[in-house]
Enzyme design. Structure first.
Site, PDB file in Angstrom:
ATOM      1  N   CYS A   1       0.798  -1.199   0.091  1.00  0.00           N
ATOM      2  CA  CYS A   1      -0.060   0.139  -0.102  1.00  0.00           C
ATOM      3  C   CYS A   1       0.659   1.173   0.001  1.00  0.00           C
ATOM      4  O   CYS A   1       1.862   1.131   0.577  1.00  0.00           O
ATOM      5  CB  CYS A   1      -0.821  -0.203   1.224  1.00  0.00           C
ATOM      6  SG  CYS A   1      -2.358  -1.335   1.315  1.00  0.00           S
TER       7      CYS A   1
ATOM      8  N   CYS B   1      -2.809  -8.721   7.145  1.00  0.00           N
ATOM      9  CA  CYS B   1      -2.805  -7.746   6.159  1.00  0.00           C
ATOM     10  C   CYS B   1      -4.091  -7.228   6.160  1.00  0.00           C
ATOM     11  O   CYS B   1      -5.148  -7.926   5.626  1.00  0.00           O
ATOM     12  CB  CYS B   1      -2.449  -7.964   4.882  1.00  0.00           C
ATOM     13  SG  CYS B   1      -2.631  -6.939   3.560  1.00  0.00           S
TER      14      CYS B   1
ATOM     15  N   GLN C   1      -9.546 -11.159 -11.351  1.00  0.00           N
ATOM     16  CA  GLN C   1      -9.766  -9.639 -10.644  1.00  0.00           C
ATOM     17  C   GLN C   1      -9.616  -9.830  -8.957  1.00  0.00           C
ATOM     18  O   GLN C   1     -10.297 -11.056  -8.882  1.00  0.00           O
ATOM     19  CB  GLN C   1     -10.907  -8.932 -11.180  1.00  0.00           C
ATOM     20  CG  GLN C   1     -11.062  -8.446 -12.344  1.00  0.00           C
ATOM     21  CD  GLN C   1      -9.837  -7.485 -12.831  1.00  0.00           C
ATOM     22  OE1 GLN C   1      -9.240  -7.087 -11.992  1.00  0.00           O
ATOM     23  NE2 GLN C   1      -9.776  -7.090 -14.103  1.00  0.00           N
TER      24      GLN C   1
ATOM     25  N   CYS D   1      -6.439  -1.528 -16.826  1.00  0.00           N
ATOM     26  CA  CYS D   1      -5.926  -1.784 -15.602  1.00  0.00           C
ATOM     27  C   CYS D   1      -5.044  -0.539 -15.732  1.00  0.00           C
ATOM     28  O   CYS D   1      -4.053  -0.424 -14.910  1.00  0.00           O
ATOM     29  CB  CYS D   1      -5.231  -2.880 -15.171  1.00  0.00           C
ATOM     30  SG  CYS D   1      -4.226  -3.556 -16.487  1.00  0.00           S
TER      31      CYS D   1
END
EC number: 2.1.1.190
Length: 468
Positions: free
Chosen positions: A92, A174, A296, A424
């Site tokens: 992240c 996570c 996905q 994407c």
């Protein structure tokens, strides 16, 4: 408050002096941007409106990079990071930014790219469709964790790659993973550390499917029987499907491996495996995939994305619909299911990976979709003369990050009435949009997709219609 990664000082280099800079905007990777001596300075984890103390880490002719040392004046959009590994783990990079601000930034970035390539000064508000957004946490149904064996102390690390590094950050949980997957990380770490053949372990891939939790452990050698028993016991206790993958890519369920002598265990055929699957079209269709196939990772957003694509294409009686870069049938299955009551409607899926084509065909068969066929082809080649292609009324594109530039060169011969482009990578979408516009299409809908909250990644989908 966000935790900032502090690198060890390089004693052989004199550190550059600290600077106090005003951050004006974010770049497309989510880094703050400031000006210093005529150069743009990129500052990870800094936000627009903040005054920050930084130290330059890299200087080029026209830009520089800096490390955030201290926030002198904080943005009201700054958020506390929820993950203890944030700033160390490379997964992240936007947890320090409030969710609505993340989405606004992504929408703005998408619009700027589309404007740049379209030649239009702004995106028409009538074209701007509602964004498809995700819950902020526990949205990932798939993740790959790396392992590192230390030959000196014989220890094993399990975690994600560090920020801008190949080093591994050991983690216990996570917050962006589906909760069943997050809860498995620490137990897996403890288990793998106890195995005899720790040096033979590779990455660990976790998948949360509709029919259970799946784990694939990469192994470079046949494991000893004691390790197989430990893995099988773990799978049984945790209630998961645990598969081993060897160098050839073959998969073996540990529960079906009969312990042999000291040398290892006997492998069974892949046909005995239970495969992960997920539902589409409000549960009317089931899509099966093998570990390693692309799917996905955000299940909720994928459902809405597929539904929107089907609605945008507005299927009619007798039409032929081409799904290019179809994978295992994520869009094709839903399109064919919607078209079952439309006389003569046919869906053709084309994919460049033969194993995924085979899985897509199995999915069509399992769902009794007689109006759906799949073909393997080189997606960079001109397919317009393929006998199976024929007339195409509508087109769906879901390419990889490189986009569909080569495909669009021959697809113009087919002149489909509608094109839905799922992307994407907004940069390649914007570039390819200019090709479609030059071919006589008009942009009718544009939707930002926040598939990956807490990261800078942006997905999008656009609807183009041939001008009449």
């Amino acid at each position: 408050m966000a935790q900032f990664f502090k690198e060890k000082a390089n004693k052989s280099k004199q550190l550059s002096p600290k600077l106090s800079l005003n951050v004006t905007q974010l770049d497309h990777l989510g880094a703050g941007m400031a000006q210093h001596q005529g150069k743009v300075v990129f500052i990870p984890q800094a936000l627009p409106g903040e005054r920050v103390s930084v130290q330059l880490t890299d200087q080029k002719k026209s830009f520089a990079k800096a490390k955030l040392i201290k926030i002198e004046q904080q943005s009201p959009e700054r958020a506390d990071a929820s993950c203890p590994h944030y700033g160390h783990c490379g997964g992240c990079d936007l947890q320090h930014l409030a969710l609505d601000a993340q989405q606004n930034h992504k929408q703005q970035s998408l619009n700027e790219l589309m404007v740049k390539f379209s030649g239009s000064p702004v995106i028409d508000p009538q074209v701007q469709a509602a964004p498809l957004v995700s819950p902020p946490w526990h949205y990932r149904r798939r993740a790959r964790l790396a392992t590192y064996f230390n030959n000196n102390d014989k220890s094993l690390k399990l975690g994600f790659r560090a920020l801008s590094s190949k080093q591994i950050v050991p983690i216990k949980q996570c917050p962006v993973l589906a909760e069943p997957l997050s809860a498995l990380i620490n137990p897996f770490s403890l288990l793998l550390a106890r195995l005899k053949a720790k040096a033979s372990l590779g990455h660990l891939e976790l998948t949360q499917a509709d029919n259970g939790t799946f784990a694939v452990l990469r192994v470079t050698k046949v494991l000893p029987a004691a390790d197989i028993r430990a893995l099988a016991s773990f799978a049984l206790t945790q209630g998961i499907n645990l598969l081993l993958q060897d160098d050839s890519g073959a998969l073996t369920d540990v529960m079906t491996m009969a312990p042999a002598e000291d040398e290892g265990a006997t492998q069974v055929e892949q046909s005995a495996l239970t495969l992960p699957e997920y539902a589409l079209s409000q549960g009317q269709v089931s899509c099966q995939f093998t570990p390693g196939n692309f799917v996905q990772v955000n299940a909720e957003v994928n459902q809405r994305m597929v539904e929107q694509a089907v609605n945008w294409l507005d299927l009619q009686v007798g039409e032929r619909v081409l799904d290019l870069f179809c994978g295992v049938g994520n869009f094709s299955l839903a399109l064919a299911n919607r078209g079952q009551n439309l006389d003569g409607l046919e869906v053709i899926g084309v994919e460049g990976v033969p194993e995924m084509v085979q899985q897509a065909r199995e999915n069509a068969k399992r769902n009794n979709l007689a109006n759906l066929s799949f073909y393997h082809a080189d997606l960079s080649a001109d397919l317009s003369n393929e006998k199976w292609l024929g007339k195409i009324d509508k087109l769906l594109l879901d390419p990889a990050r490189a986009g569909a530039f080569e495909s669009l060169q021959w697809l113009q011969k087919m002149k489909p009435k509608k094109v839905v482009y799922v992307s994407c990578n907004p940069a390649s979408l914007a570039r390819d949009s200019s090709v479609l516009l030059s071919q006589g299409y008009q942009l009718k809908q544009l939707s930002m997709i926040d598939m990956f909250p807490q990261t800078h990644h942006i997905e999008a989908m656009a609807l183009f219609e041939i001008a009449t």
